[in-house]
Motif scaffolding. Structure first.
Motif, PDB file in Angstrom:
ATOM      1  N   PHE A  57       0.827  -1.237  -0.011  1.00  0.00           N
ATOM      2  CA  PHE A  57       0.152  -0.086  -0.020  1.00  0.00           C
ATOM      3  C   PHE A  57       0.751   1.263  -0.014  1.00  0.00           C
ATOM      4  O   PHE A  57       0.534   2.133  -0.813  1.00  0.00           O
ATOM      5  CB  PHE A  57      -0.977   0.095   1.297  1.00  0.00           C
ATOM      6  CG  PHE A  57      -2.215  -0.663   0.838  1.00  0.00           C
ATOM      7  CD1 PHE A  57      -3.367   0.069   0.615  1.00  0.00           C
ATOM      8  CD2 PHE A  57      -2.250  -2.143   1.043  1.00  0.00           C
ATOM      9  CE1 PHE A  57      -4.412  -0.738   0.113  1.00  0.00           C
ATOM     10  CE2 PHE A  57      -3.430  -2.813   0.731  1.00  0.00           C
ATOM     11  CZ  PHE A  57      -4.441  -2.199   0.315  1.00  0.00           C
ATOM     12  N   LEU A  58       1.961   1.259   0.661  1.00  0.00           N
ATOM     13  CA  LEU A  58       2.856   2.450   0.843  1.00  0.00           C
ATOM     14  C   LEU A  58       3.591   2.706  -0.595  1.00  0.00           C
ATOM     15  O   LEU A  58       3.458   3.901  -1.301  1.00  0.00           O
ATOM     16  CB  LEU A  58       3.877   2.336   1.724  1.00  0.00           C
ATOM     17  CG  LEU A  58       4.799   3.465   1.870  1.00  0.00           C
ATOM     18  CD1 LEU A  58       3.900   4.734   2.388  1.00  0.00           C
ATOM     19  CD2 LEU A  58       6.040   2.973   2.764  1.00  0.00           C
ATOM     20  N   PHE A  90       0.945   4.204  -2.938  1.00  0.00           N
ATOM     21  CA  PHE A  90       0.710   5.762  -2.582  1.00  0.00           C
ATOM     22  C   PHE A  90       1.813   6.426  -3.413  1.00  0.00           C
ATOM     23  O   PHE A  90       1.527   7.149  -4.170  1.00  0.00           O
ATOM     24  CB  PHE A  90       1.079   6.141  -1.276  1.00  0.00           C
ATOM     25  CG  PHE A  90       1.138   7.331  -0.801  1.00  0.00           C
ATOM     26  CD1 PHE A  90       0.011   8.061  -0.751  1.00  0.00           C
ATOM     27  CD2 PHE A  90       2.476   7.863  -0.635  1.00  0.00           C
ATOM     28  CE1 PHE A  90       0.111   9.569  -0.338  1.00  0.00           C
ATOM     29  CE2 PHE A  90       2.448   9.244  -0.691  1.00  0.00           C
ATOM     30  CZ  PHE A  90       1.391   9.957  -0.431  1.00  0.00           C
ATOM     31  N   THR A 129       1.024   8.195   5.039  1.00  0.00           N
ATOM     32  CA  THR A 129       2.005   7.474   4.634  1.00  0.00           C
ATOM     33  C   THR A 129       2.398   6.514   5.657  1.00  0.00           C
ATOM     34  O   THR A 129       2.804   5.425   5.684  1.00  0.00           O
ATOM     35  CB  THR A 129       3.585   7.879   4.054  1.00  0.00           C
ATOM     36  OG1 THR A 129       3.850   8.781   5.161  1.00  0.00           O
ATOM     37  CG2 THR A 129       3.058   9.078   2.882  1.00  0.00           C
ATOM     38  N   LEU A 180      -0.557   3.813   6.061  1.00  0.00           N
ATOM     39  CA  LEU A 180      -0.092   2.680   5.108  1.00  0.00           C
ATOM     40  C   LEU A 180       0.846   1.860   5.564  1.00  0.00           C
ATOM     41  O   LEU A 180       1.320   0.608   5.138  1.00  0.00           O
ATOM     42  CB  LEU A 180       0.297   3.264   3.657  1.00  0.00           C
ATOM     43  CG  LEU A 180      -1.035   4.261   3.021  1.00  0.00           C
ATOM     44  CD1 LEU A 180      -0.720   4.916   1.961  1.00  0.00           C
ATOM     45  CD2 LEU A 180      -2.485   3.377   3.092  1.00  0.00           C
ATOM     46  N   ASP A 223       1.158  -2.195   6.038  1.00  0.00           N
ATOM     47  CA  ASP A 223       1.991  -3.178   5.352  1.00  0.00           C
ATOM     48  C   ASP A 223       2.828  -4.045   6.408  1.00  0.00           C
ATOM     49  O   ASP A 223       2.803  -5.278   6.345  1.00  0.00           O
ATOM     50  CB  ASP A 223       2.873  -2.307   4.603  1.00  0.00           C
ATOM     51  CG  ASP A 223       2.188  -1.698   3.431  1.00  0.00           C
ATOM     52  OD1 ASP A 223       1.004  -2.159   3.157  1.00  0.00           O
ATOM     53  OD2 ASP A 223       2.834  -0.870   2.786  1.00  0.00           O
ATOM     54  N   PHE A 235      -7.928  -4.154   4.644  1.00  0.00           N
ATOM     55  CA  PHE A 235      -7.582  -2.536   4.826  1.00  0.00           C
ATOM     56  C   PHE A 235      -8.729  -1.712   4.938  1.00  0.00           C
ATOM     57  O   PHE A 235      -8.643  -0.870   5.935  1.00  0.00           O
ATOM     58  CB  PHE A 235      -6.768  -2.499   3.299  1.00  0.00           C
ATOM     59  CG  PHE A 235      -6.353  -0.759   3.481  1.00  0.00           C
ATOM     60  CD1 PHE A 235      -5.363  -0.516   4.278  1.00  0.00           C
ATOM     61  CD2 PHE A 235      -6.690  -0.302   2.367  1.00  0.00           C
ATOM     62  CE1 PHE A 235      -5.027   1.015   4.167  1.00  0.00           C
ATOM     63  CE2 PHE A 235      -6.572   1.275   2.417  1.00  0.00           C
ATOM     64  CZ  PHE A 235      -5.502   1.803   3.115  1.00  0.00           C
TER      65      PHE A 235
END
Length: 951
Positions: free
Chosen positions: A481-482, A485, A520, A523, A527, A547
């Protein structure tokens, strides 16, 4: 420069009384920080002790940084401040754990969980706690209807047991089934925590205490090093912390505690006012000296008198120190110093407050809105949020980072909407599950849809990402996910740049960037919690469900705060809305205190309160605890004011408001609309600037800035979490194994290839638990081989080891430089420093040499002689692994000058982008398109400006 001569007599006495236990009762604004700083300076400069002989602890990171800054300004330039045990209590405990990691239950690279991570950890393991006998009975009356709330309840009680250091054996004797269940939960929780090589905040101090209690050699060394213990805000300490500090002080008993029992407002975090009220009882009669700092230099006399009146109207019956606080401040106001702002209807109340603030600004009584602060018990209730809306509607900006508005901000809704869009499974997984959060996600979707409607660049960019998650036979890996982004940001389109502004620095004007930084972190934690390195078409559906419908849902429902700066507690251009607890330790020219409808008898969860009293024996009379806490809370609020204190409420005779505790003091106050309140005689001071020096580390600050000022700004100013870099993690693994080899040899322990291999594997497993990033087997093999090569072929160094992992600091006027030297060797009286690099020689060698030169400059004071040689050892090279550097005074001087130049650029916030399409770093940077577009726009503007000149 010392300010000893400017202290009053009691402050001087507190500074110079250094031998034996000392209790300093320091009222609001009484100069306790100055006294502590001068006390440290006196011990260092007059008594000539070493920095490592001093432990100075406080509670918040802001207070810690301010102490470090002020101490650094008062000591000799050659004093290595990094040797001093100075910081927050938790940071000092972590240092002791790190220095004695072999004695700890933990292993290297343990992870410290913050409150949110701890709660998720319990939630993730909830089934392990459900299987313990007594689960259903425990939660019968606990007002926890879902798994997330149950995790929150268990977290509270686990922390309580840790903070009170409750004896499990004694708890087991209890006949209360709920307490027996909690004991079992606590034991299982600690097992799970240590299995994961993790710590939470309450376990940090508990593990530190355990190490000292169970290892006499460690305790003896700590006591030998630390000769003077000083604790700030002692009323906020818990049982474990007091045991820890008294243990370290030992028979020398050179322990000085500073605090104010009247400001003990953190009971809900485990703090006990007992520690400061009974501190003298830890020693023989008349052995502990008590000094009262009772002159308030912060507040006008009217405010000081009002605070005294507030405390004196309650019968404390001996449960506080009697005080007579006086004002030492020269009167600058001839108007009333304490007033009320009241109305009987809400809309009139809001309007009156607006008019009052606007009047102060328009008449020049205040230069900036930040001179005014509102303090409430909570800034999340509807009335406070509506007042914020009213003020902002009237053009008065509001800074309220704890109002839980994070998920209501447009930039966050936009990003969540983008994430909804890029997953093909969104419609089925997110919108049809019935989790009660669908409407919010639909709103986010509509926000994002509206913003990107004409943004073809971002739309196409998102389509390319979305294609990876369509159901077909191909298994193409995608980032976590990071990583997603940063892929979205990398589009650099108009929609992205609407929120992604790298030029504006003000917290409120560029709130979106600070909030993106927080996003961030959300996220990244997800993770890590899911051990998610990448998503595939196979696992994406399950991951997306978790999520949106678990992780993000809980955060949205519980709310999140926004960015808070250590340096700017009151950003210019805005009125502050703070909780009373948040305002503790701060001061404002004008303070407006609300929440006057509160009562001390209100208990939102009576069942939990009864369990708490059954679990821990209360210090104060049970029936008076709420009353005492109530008085201390509002005393803390009132004493934040420097020039004007206003009490405000919507008066209501039916409820009644203000409540009875306030009624007596409130009714005697004049309203700001009273004709006797003379505005023209009102004067306000400016908001006090917080004196905090930047702390720079060579690798994580200077090298990063030199690589790219813009990336530095993103990570260090806006707190964007970088993606996990396998190369860096591999470097940590190799570096730490080398450190283990050098440390074991230095301590005279036997080593062989098998032991080194085992240590390498252990370090990798612990690093994986912390970062959840796999390193390929062939890379691990190469790292192991390079380490074994070092051990086999450089044994000549082992007989010469003088020191390992030396922490150094360099104090400059505006900043503090910190560094760590890997290895120090001495041969024939000549000292050399060695730094290990896990890669091969590259274009950065000049930077590495510069780093060694600075370390050589800093190390000179430690050993009393010049360091003439250094070495760089490259583990990635097959041949010629060692580079030798000869130092000279001229080189060292130039290195410091170069460092100073870089530090100065950072301090003046020179983050100008040096984008170059041909540069390797720029080619792969996620900011590439943003920087490229900016460069094109600048070139176009320059052409237009030149055309205008020609015409």
């Amino acid at each position: 420069m010392s300010g000893f001569e400017f202290l009053n007599e009691k402050q001087k006495e507190a500074v110079t009384y250094t031998e034996g236990p000392l209790l300093i009762i320091a009222g609001p604004g009484s100069g306790k920080t100055r006294t502590l700083v001068e006390r440290v300076s006196y011990i260092l400069n007059k008594k000539n002790v070493e920095p490592k002989n001093i432990l100075l602890a406080t509670f918040t990171e802001k207070a810690s940084r301010e102490l470090i800054t002020r101490v650094s300004e008062n000591i000799k330039s050659d004093v290595n401040i990094s040797e001093m045990y100075i910081g927050t209590i938790h940071s000092i405990c972590l240092r002791i754990i790190d220095e004695n990691i072999e004695k700890s239950i933990l292993k290297r690279n343990y992870k410290v969980l913050d409150e949110l991570e701890q709660k998720f950890f319990i939630y993730k393991n909830l089934k392990r706690f459900e299987s313990i006998e007594g689960f259903e009975n425990f939660f019968t009356e606990m007002n926890a209807h879902n798994s997330w709330k149950k995790a929150g309840v268990l977290k509270k009680w686990i922390d309580k047991i840790n903070e009170e250091k409750l004896d499990n054996e004694n708890i087991k004797k209890s006949v209360d089934k709920k307490i027996l269940y909690l004991n079992a939960v606590h034991e299982r929780y600690r097992e799970l925590l240590f299995e994961e090589n993790s710590l939470d905040f309450s376990n940090i101090q508990l593990e530190c205490l355990r190490i000292l209690l169970e290892n006499e050699d460690v305790l003896e060394k700590i006591r030998k090093d630390i000769k003077y213990v000083m604790i700030d805000e002692y009323q906020d300490t818990n049982t474990v912390q007091e045991k820890l500090f008294l243990l370290i002080a030992g028979e020398k008993k050179n322990i000085c505690v500073v605090g104010d029992d009247d400001q003990g407002i953190y009971r809900f975090r485990g703090a006990t006012v007992r520690n400061i009220l009974h501190f003298q009882k830890n020693f023989k009669e008349n052995e502990c000296k008590k000094i009262e700092l009772d002159i308030n230099y912060r507040s006008n006399k009217d405010i000081v008198d009002f605070c005294n009146l507030w405390n004196n109207q309650l019968n404390w019956d001996g449960w506080r120190y009697d005080k007579n606080i006086t004002s030492g401040k020269e009167r600058i106001n001839n108007a009333f110093g304490v007033v009320k702002i009241s109305e009987t209807l809400e809309y009139k109340w809001e309007e009156k407050l607006c008019r009052f603030i606007i009047f102060l600004k328009n008449t020049g009584k205040i230069k900036d809105y930040n001179q005014v602060a509102f303090l409430f018990r909570s800034v999340r209730n509807f009335r406070t949020l509506r007042l914020i809306e009213t003020l902002e509607h009237r053009g008065i900006p509001v800074y309220s980072p704890r109002s839980n508005l994070f998920f209501k901000r447009e930039e966050i809704k936009f990003l969540i909407g983008i994430f909804v869009m890029i997953f093909p499974q969104s419609t089925e997984v997110i919108f049809t599950k019935g989790y009660g959060i669908e409407d919010y996600y639909k709103e986010c979707y509509e926000v994002a849809k509206k913003v990107i409607r004409t943004d073809e660049i971002l739309i196409n960019h998102m389509k390319s990402i979305r294609e990876r998650f369509k159901d077909d036979e191909c298994e193409i890996k995608s980032p976590n996910f990071l990583g997603l982004f940063y892929k979205i940001i990398s589009a650099g389109s108009e929609s992205i740049r609407k929120y992604f502004n790298l030029t504006e620095n003000h917290i409120l004007k560029n709130r979106s960037m600070y909030n993106l930084g927080i996003f961030t972190d959300i996220l990244n934690k997800f993770d890590e919690l899911c051990s998610l390195e990448n998503m595939t078409k196979t696992n994406s559906r399950k991951i997306i469900d978790y999520f949106f419908n678990r992780h993000l849902k809980f955060l949205i429902e519980n709310g999140m705060g926004e960015y808070e700066s250590l340096r700017e507690y009151a950003p210019c251009g805005a009125v502050s809305f703070l909780t009373i607890h948040q305002g503790k330790g701060l001061e404002f020219p004008c303070v407006i205190v609300g929440s006057l409808e509160e009562y001390p008898t209100v208990e939102r969860d009576e069942k939990q309160m009864k369990l708490e009293l059954a679990l821990t024996k209360p210090f104060e009379p049970e029936y008076r605890i709420k009353e005492f806490d109530f008085w201390r809370t509002y005393y803390t609020a009132f004493s934040r004011a420097k020039n004007l204190l206003a009490l405000t409420c919507i008066e209501n005779s039916y409820k009644p408001v203000p409540s009875m505790p306030f009624k007596r003091v409130y009714e005697e106050l004049k309203d700001v609309s009273d004709s006797n309140f003379q505005f023209q005689k009102l004067n306000f001071e400016d908001v006090k600037e917080i004196n905090i020096k930047e702390i720079f580390a060579f690798t994580s600050h200077i090298s990063l800035y030199n690589l790219c000022p813009r990336i530095y700004k993103l990570q260090k100013k806006y707190n964007f979490v970088p993606t996990k870099n396998k190369g860096m993690i591999f470097g940590v693994l190799v570096h730490e194994t080398l450190e283990d080899i050098n440390k074991n040899i230095f301590m005279g322990k036997n080593l062989d290839f098998n032991i080194i291999k085992e240590k390498f594997i252990e370090n990798y497993n612990n690093i994986y638990k912390k970062n959840r990033v796999n390193i390929e087997k062939d890379i691990l093999k190469s790292g192991e081989e390079s380490i074994l090569y070092y051990y086999k072929n450089y044994k000549n160094l082992f007989d010469e080891i003088k020191d390992i992992e030396i922490k150094l600091s360099f104090v400059e006027e505006k900043y503090i430089l910190e560094g760590i030297i890997d290895l120090v060797v001495e041969k024939d009286g000549e000292i050399q420093i060695i730094d290990f690099k896990t890669g091969k020689r590259n274009e950065n060698e000049k930077v590495y040499i510069n780093q060694l030169e600075i370390y050589a400059y800093l190390l000179k004071g430690k050993y009393g002689k010049e360091i003439k040689k250094g070495k760089l050892y490259y583990l990635g090279e097959k041949e010629n692994r060692m580079t030798e550097i000869n130092f000279s005074r001229e080189k060292l001087s130039n290195a410091i000058k170069s460092f100073n130049d870089t530090a100065e650029r950072i301090l003046r916030e020179d983050f100008e982008c040096y984008f170059d399409e041909k540069r390797e770093f720029c080619k792969s940077c996620m900011l590439r398109e943003i920087c490229k577009n900016e460069k094109i726009e600048k070139e176009i503007n320059n052409i237009e400006e030149n055309s205008d000149v020609c015409r």
